[in-house]
Design an enzyme around this catalytic site. Structure first.
Site, short mmCIF file in Angstrom:
data_model
loop_
_atom_site.label_atom_id
_atom_site.label_comp_id
_atom_site.label_asym_id
_atom_site.label_seq_id
_atom_site.Cartn_x
_atom_site.Cartn_y
_atom_site.Cartn_z
CB SER A 1 5.03 5.30 -8.51
OG SER A 1 4.53 6.68 -7.98
CE1 TYR B 1 0.50 5.83 -11.11
CE2 TYR B 1 0.82 7.07 -9.28
CZ TYR B 1 1.42 6.23 -10.93
OH TYR B 1 2.34 6.48 -11.04
#
Length: 250
Positions: A138, A151
Site C-alpha cells: 500500500s 495497517y
C-alpha cells in the site's frame, strides 16, 4: 489433464483480489481464489469459468493457510504464482488502539503473507518451478494515516519481507515483488466516494485526478507474474496516480 499453470490469489472474493484473479485467468492461469468468505470465493470463481476454483481460507489462521495449500497441491497441482492480497485494516485512535486489533491485523497482513510465501516457495523449489510471488502492499507503507497504525505497520513490513524473500529466492529464479495501491475504487473506499469533502481531499493529493480501478492493480500484478517482468524482483511498484511523488508545492 489441465496443463495450465496454477495461481493462488488470496482475498479474491471481490475488489482488487478478484481483479488480480481475472487478469491472471486471461493470461492463461488456472486460478484458485481463496477468501475468508467461502460463498463469495466460490461465486467469484464461477464468474471466471471452469478453470477457476473458490476455496475458504482465513489468512490469519496458520492451520487454514497450510490446509488450503495442501489441498491445492494434492488435488489441483503445484502453485506457479502466488498473490498475497488478503488484508484487513481495523481503524482506531492511536492512543487507545486495542492490542488484540493490532495483532489481528498483523496476523493477516504480515504473518499470513510470510506463512504462504514460505510454504509455496518450498514447493516451488522441490518441483523446480521458477515461479512468481506478488504481495499486496500500500502507499501506506511509505506514508501514514494515524487512524490505521496496525495497517501502516503491516504494509511497511510487507515491503521489507518482499525484499528479504526476493534475495533469498533469487538463486532459484523465483521472483518476489509487491504492488502498493493508492486510492482504488473498491468497497473499502465506498465511504470516501460518497463524501464530496473526503473525495476533494483525496483528489488534492492525486495528480491524475481520479481514483484507480481494481483492474488497474490486477494488470500490474499479472505483469509481475509474467515473463515480461523477468528481470524484476524485490521491488514494490506503487500504483497511486502520482501521489507519492508530490511535494508540498504541488
Amino acid at each position: 489433464m489441465n496443463d495450465k499453470p496454477i495461481a493462488l490469489v488470496t482475498g479474491a472474493a471481490q475488489g482488487i483480489g478478484y481483479a488480480c484473479a481475472e487478469a491472471l485467468a486471461e493470461d492463461g492461469y488456472r486460478v484458485v481464489l481463496s477468501d475468508i468468505n467461502e460463498a463469495g470465493a466460490k461465486a467469484a470463481a464461477e464468474k471466471l469459468g471452469a478453470d477457476a476454483i473458490g476455496l475458504k481460507c482465513d489468512m490469519g489462521d496458520i492451520t487454514e493457510i497450510n490446509a488450503v495449500i495442501d489441498h491445492i497441491e494434492a488435488d489441483i497441482g503445484p502453485i506457479s504464482a502466488l498473490v498475497n492480497n488478503a488484508g484487513i485494516a481495523k481503524p482506531g485512535d492511536f492512543l487507545s488502539y486495542d492490542l488484540d486489533a493490532f495483532e489481528s491485523v498483523l496476523n493477516v497482513n504480515l504473518r499470513g503473507v510470510f506463512i504462504a510465501m514460505q510454504r509455496v516457495a518450498n514447493t516451488m523449489l522441490a518441483k523446480g518451478i521458477e515461479g512468481a510471488i506478488v504481495n499486496m502492499s500500500s502507499i501506506n507503507a511509505q506514508v501514514a494515516i494515524p487512524s490505521i497504525p496496525a495497517y501502516c505497520a503491516s504494509k511497511g513490513g510487507v515491503n521489507q519481507l518482499t525484499k528479504a524473500a526476493a534475495l533469498s529466492l533469487a538463486k532459484h529464479n523465483i521472483r518476489v515483488n509487491a504492488v502498493g495501491p493508492g486510492s482504488i475504487d473498491t468497497e473499502m473506499m465506498a465511504g470516501v466516494n460518497a463524501n464530496p469533502d473526503a473525495m476533494k481531499m483525496v483528489m488534492s493529493r492525486t495528480p491524475l485526478q481520479r481514483v484507480g480501478g481494481a483492474r488497474e492493480i490486477g494488470d500490474v500484478v499479472a505483469f509481475l507474474c509474467s515473463q515480461k517482468s523477468s528481470y524484476i524482483t524485490g521491488e514494490t511498484i506503487y500504483v497511486d496516480g502520482g501521489r507519492l511523488g508530490m511535494n508540498y508545492t504541488c
